[in-house]
Motif scaffolding. Structure first.
Motif, PDB file in Angstrom:
ATOM      1  N   VAL A 222       0.747  -1.309  -0.306  1.00 43.24           N
ATOM      2  CA  VAL A 222       0.055  -0.212   0.257  1.00 43.24           C
ATOM      3  C   VAL A 222       0.610   1.487   0.343  1.00 43.24           C
ATOM      4  O   VAL A 222       0.254   1.862  -0.447  1.00 43.24           O
ATOM      5  N   SER A 223       1.719   1.453   0.895  1.00 46.07           N
ATOM      6  CA  SER A 223       2.785   2.440   0.988  1.00 46.07           C
ATOM      7  C   SER A 223       3.309   2.262  -0.217  1.00 46.07           C
ATOM      8  O   SER A 223       3.673   3.891  -0.866  1.00 46.07           O
ATOM      9  N   VAL A 224       3.835   1.947  -1.351  1.00 46.97           N
ATOM     10  CA  VAL A 224       3.897   1.961  -3.155  1.00 46.97           C
ATOM     11  C   VAL A 224       3.250   2.603  -3.911  1.00 46.97           C
ATOM     12  O   VAL A 224       2.936   3.344  -4.315  1.00 46.97           O
ATOM     13  N   VAL A 225       2.150   1.726  -3.667  1.00 43.87           N
ATOM     14  CA  VAL A 225       0.843   2.594  -4.752  1.00 43.87           C
ATOM     15  C   VAL A 225       0.376   3.363  -4.019  1.00 43.87           C
ATOM     16  O   VAL A 225      -1.014   4.430  -4.745  1.00 43.87           O
ATOM     17  N   SER A 226      -0.062   4.255  -3.173  1.00 48.52           N
ATOM     18  CA  SER A 226      -0.747   5.376  -2.321  1.00 48.52           C
ATOM     19  C   SER A 226      -0.122   6.643  -2.819  1.00 48.52           C
ATOM     20  O   SER A 226      -1.123   7.801  -2.687  1.00 48.52           O
ATOM     21  N   GLY A 227       1.588   6.385  -2.679  1.00 49.92           N
ATOM     22  CA  GLY A 227       1.304   8.260  -2.764  1.00 49.92           C
ATOM     23  C   GLY A 227       1.876   8.885  -1.395  1.00 49.92           C
ATOM     24  O   GLY A 227       1.954  10.385  -1.606  1.00 49.92           O
ATOM     25  N   HIS A 228       1.448   8.546  -0.264  1.00 54.23           N
ATOM     26  CA  HIS A 228       0.915   9.184   1.354  1.00 54.23           C
ATOM     27  C   HIS A 228       0.859  10.674   0.938  1.00 54.23           C
ATOM     28  O   HIS A 228       0.718  11.347   1.756  1.00 54.23           O
ATOM     29  N   ILE A 229      -0.250  10.522  -0.117  1.00 52.54           N
ATOM     30  CA  ILE A 229      -1.059  12.201  -0.118  1.00 52.54           C
ATOM     31  C   ILE A 229      -2.006  12.184   1.126  1.00 52.54           C
ATOM     32  O   ILE A 229      -2.751  11.425   1.574  1.00 52.54           O
ATOM     33  N   ARG A 230      -1.750  12.714   2.095  1.00 55.75           N
ATOM     34  CA  ARG A 230      -2.266  13.456   3.179  1.00 55.75           C
ATOM     35  C   ARG A 230      -4.021  13.725   2.990  1.00 55.75           C
ATOM     36  O   ARG A 230      -4.010  14.430   2.362  1.00 55.75           O
ATOM     37  N   VAL A 240      -0.179   6.297   9.965  1.00 48.56           N
ATOM     38  CA  VAL A 240       1.127   6.309  11.662  1.00 48.56           C
ATOM     39  C   VAL A 240       2.804   6.784  11.225  1.00 48.56           C
ATOM     40  O   VAL A 240       2.786   7.388  12.428  1.00 48.56           O
ATOM     41  N   GLU A 241       2.691   5.881  10.236  1.00 47.67           N
ATOM     42  CA  GLU A 241       3.892   6.650  10.003  1.00 47.67           C
ATOM     43  C   GLU A 241       4.049   7.828  10.101  1.00 47.67           C
ATOM     44  O   GLU A 241       5.187   8.291  10.570  1.00 47.67           O
ATOM     45  N   ILE A 242       3.779   8.879   9.205  1.00 45.36           N
ATOM     46  CA  ILE A 242       3.474  10.164   8.851  1.00 45.36           C
ATOM     47  C   ILE A 242       3.361  10.716   9.987  1.00 45.36           C
ATOM     48  O   ILE A 242       4.108  11.332  10.427  1.00 45.36           O
ATOM     49  N   LEU A 243       2.663  10.285  11.105  1.00 45.82           N
ATOM     50  CA  LEU A 243       2.800  11.171  12.224  1.00 45.82           C
ATOM     51  C   LEU A 243       3.734  10.690  14.009  1.00 45.82           C
ATOM     52  O   LEU A 243       3.871  11.657  14.067  1.00 45.82           O
ATOM     53  N   VAL A 255      -3.645   6.422  16.975  1.00 51.35           N
ATOM     54  CA  VAL A 255      -4.490   5.977  15.689  1.00 51.35           C
ATOM     55  C   VAL A 255      -3.493   4.053  15.518  1.00 51.35           C
ATOM     56  O   VAL A 255      -4.626   3.032  15.557  1.00 51.35           O
ATOM     57  N   ALA A 256      -2.280   4.230  16.400  1.00 52.29           N
ATOM     58  CA  ALA A 256      -1.900   2.631  16.075  1.00 52.29           C
ATOM     59  C   ALA A 256      -2.357   2.015  17.613  1.00 52.29           C
ATOM     60  O   ALA A 256      -2.878   0.231  16.603  1.00 52.29           O
ATOM     61  N   SER A 257      -2.853   2.153  18.490  1.00 54.56           N
ATOM     62  CA  SER A 257      -3.924   1.231  19.332  1.00 54.56           C
ATOM     63  C   SER A 257      -5.016   0.630  18.848  1.00 54.56           C
ATOM     64  O   SER A 257      -5.903  -0.374  19.458  1.00 54.56           O
ATOM     65  N   LEU A 258      -5.416   1.179  17.673  1.00 60.88           N
ATOM     66  CA  LEU A 258      -7.214   0.647  16.922  1.00 60.88           C
ATOM     67  C   LEU A 258      -6.433  -0.070  16.563  1.00 60.88           C
ATOM     68  O   LEU A 258      -7.237  -1.068  16.293  1.00 60.88           O
ATOM     69  N   LEU A 259      -5.101  -0.223  15.545  1.00 61.72           N
ATOM     70  CA  LEU A 259      -4.945  -1.516  15.135  1.00 61.72           C
ATOM     71  C   LEU A 259      -4.753  -2.267  15.838  1.00 61.72           C
ATOM     72  O   LEU A 259      -4.803  -4.053  15.460  1.00 61.72           O
ATOM     73  N   ALA A 260      -4.047  -2.213  17.008  1.00 63.07           N
ATOM     74  CA  ALA A 260      -3.473  -3.178  18.044  1.00 63.07           C
ATOM     75  C   ALA A 260      -4.882  -3.954  18.780  1.00 63.07           C
ATOM     76  O   ALA A 260      -5.202  -4.900  18.911  1.00 63.07           O
ATOM     77  N   LEU A 261      -6.072  -3.159  19.346  1.00 65.16           N
ATOM     78  CA  LEU A 261      -7.500  -3.930  19.485  1.00 65.16           C
ATOM     79  C   LEU A 261      -8.096  -4.302  18.934  1.00 65.16           C
ATOM     80  O   LEU A 261      -8.315  -5.408  18.713  1.00 65.16           O
ATOM     81  N   LEU A 262      -7.857  -4.289  16.900  1.00 71.66           N
ATOM     82  CA  LEU A 262      -7.813  -5.397  16.060  1.00 71.66           C
ATOM     83  C   LEU A 262      -7.434  -6.635  15.955  1.00 71.66           C
ATOM     84  O   LEU A 262      -7.248  -7.604  15.773  1.00 71.66           O
ATOM     85  N   ALA A 263      -6.142  -6.670  16.890  1.00 66.80           N
ATOM     86  CA  ALA A 263      -5.120  -7.517  16.464  1.00 66.80           C
ATOM     87  C   ALA A 263      -6.240  -8.496  17.741  1.00 66.80           C
ATOM     88  O   ALA A 263      -5.980  -9.764  17.692  1.00 66.80           O
ATOM     89  N   LEU A 264      -6.071  -7.913  18.874  1.00 69.36           N
ATOM     90  CA  LEU A 264      -6.955  -8.517  20.280  1.00 69.36           C
ATOM     91  C   LEU A 264      -8.480  -9.139  20.012  1.00 69.36           C
ATOM     92  O   LEU A 264      -7.968 -10.411  20.370  1.00 69.36           O
ATOM     93  N   VAL A 265      -8.897  -8.310  19.313  1.00 69.91           N
ATOM     94  CA  VAL A 265     -10.375  -8.606  19.032  1.00 69.91           C
ATOM     95  C   VAL A 265     -10.219  -9.559  17.534  1.00 69.91           C
ATOM     96  O   VAL A 265     -10.436 -10.742  18.249  1.00 69.91           O
TER      97      VAL A 265
END
Length: 305
Positions: A222-230, A240-243, A255-265
Motif C-alpha cells: 500500500v505504501s508503494v501505490v498510495s503516494g502518501h497523499i495525506r 501512523v508512520e507520518i504522525l 491510531v496505532a492503538s486501534l490496530l492493536a485493538l483489532l489484533a486483540l479482537v
C-alpha cells in the motif's frame, strides 16, 4: 518385576518436571516480552496525555480519512478474497485437472513475494509510464495514487489466507458427501450450500478473520501505490508512520492503538472459532459409524431438491 520396567518406560517418554517448568517459563517470558509488553506500551503511550488528547487525535480529519479508507479497502478486498478462496479451495480439494499444481503455486505466490515488489508491479502496470498508463490517462482513470491501486495491492497480498485455510480442511473431509448429494439430484449450488459450507464454516470464519486483519494492517504494498497523499490515500498504518515522523507520538500511538485493538479482537474471535471447531470435531468423533452415516445422509437429503 513389571514396575521397574514401567518406570523405565515412563522415564524414556517423559521429561523431568524441572525441564517442563523451564520450557513453560521461557515461553511465558518470551510472550510477555514480545507480545504483552509491546501492546501495553502502545496503549500506555496513546493515553500518556489523558483520554481527551487521545480522543482529539482520533477526531482529526486526516485520522478519520485514514480509518475510513482502511475500512473501505477491507470491505472490498475481503469479500473478493472470500469468493476466490472458496472457489480455489473447492477446485484444488475436490477435483483433479490439468494445471492444478499451477493453481496451487499461484495461491502461494504472495507468500514468496515481498509486498513492496507487489506494489512495484502495479506501478509498472498502471503508473504514468506503465503499460496501461497512457490509456488510463486518456480516459481520465486513476489506479496508482488512488483507492483502486490500494485495493488491488491489498487483494494481492491477502488473497492466499482464506484458500490456505480451506484447502487442507476440504482435502481431509473428502468428497463422499458431495457425491451422495449429487446422486440424490442436488445441484452444484445446493451441494455447496447444504453439504460443503456447514463442514467448512469455522475454517472459513478463521480465514476471513486473518484476511481482514492483514488487509487492515498492510503497509508495504500500500505504501508503494498510495503516494502518501495525506487525507486521501493514507491508510491507518501509513498515517501512523507520518504522525510518528512528525514527532506526534501521542497521535501516532492513538491510531496505532486501534490496530492493536483489532489484533486483540482478532485473537479472541480466532480462539472462539478454533474452540467451536474442536467441539464439533469431538462431537463427530464420539458418534458411532452408524450415526455418522445417518448425519451425512441427512445433509445429502437436505441438499436434494
Amino acid at each position: 518385576m513389571s514396575t521397574p520396567i514401567i518406570r523405565r518406560a515412563e522415564a524414556g517418554t517423559t521429561e523431568a518436571p524441572w525441564v517442563r517448568y523451564t520450557l513453560i517459563g521461557i515461553s511465558l517470558v518470551f510472550l510477555f516480552l514480545f507480545l504483552v509488553l509491546p501492546l501495553a506500551a502502545v496503549f500506555a503511550e496513546a493515553l500518556r496525555k489523558g483520554f481527551d488528547a487521545y480522543w482529539e487525535a482520533l477526531k482529526e480529519p486526516d485520522a478519520w480519512s485514514a480509518i475510513r479508507l482502511t475500512l473501505i479497502t477491507a470491505l472490498i478486498a475481503v469479500p473478493l478474497n472470500l469468493v476466490f478462496g472458496v472457489s480455489a479451495a473447492w477446485c484444488i480439494a475436490k477435483y483433479e485437472f490439468k494445471g492444478k499444481s499451477v493453481l496451487t503455486t499461484l495461491v502461494d505466490l504472495p507468500f514468496s513475494v515481498s509486498p513492496v515488489v507487489a506494489g512495484l508491479v502495479y506501478v509498472l502496470m498502471f503508473g504514468a509510464q506503465g503499460w496501461f498508463g497512457p490509456w488510463l490517462q486518456e480516459h481520465d482513470l486513476k489506479v496508482i495514487f488512488a483507492v483502486p491501486g490500494i485495493v488491488l495491492a491489498t487483494i494481492f497480498v491477502t488473497f492466499p489466507f482464506i484458500a490456505r485455510e480451506l484447502i487442507p480442511l476440504m482435502q481431509a473431509q473428502g468428497n463422499e458427501e458431495e457425491q451422495a448429494a449429487i446422486v440424490l439430484g442436488a445441484t452444484g449450488w445446493q451441494t455447496f450450500w447444504y453439504v460443503t459450507l456447514p463442514n467448512i464454516k469455522w475454517g472459513l470464519i478463521y480465514g476471513v478473520i486473518l484476511c481482514n486483519a492483514r488487509a487492515m494492517g498492510e503497509f508495504g504494498a500500500v505504501s508503494v501505490v498510495s503516494g502518501h497523499i495525506r487525507g486521501q490515500t493514507n491508510t491507518m498504518p501509513l498515517h501512523v508512520e507520518i504522525l510518528y515522523n512528525e514527532y506526534q507520538s501521542v497521535a501516532a500511538f492513538a491510531v496505532a492503538s486501534l490496530l492493536a485493538l483489532l489484533a486483540l479482537v482478532t485473537l479472541v474471535i480466532k480462539s472462539v472459532a478454533e474452540w467451536r471447531h474442536e467441539r464439533e470435531m469431538k462431537a463427530i468423533g464420539q458418534l458411532s459409524p452408524e450415526n455418522t452415516q445417518t448425519a451425512s445422509a441427512t445433509l445429502s437429503v437436505k441438499a436434494a431438491p
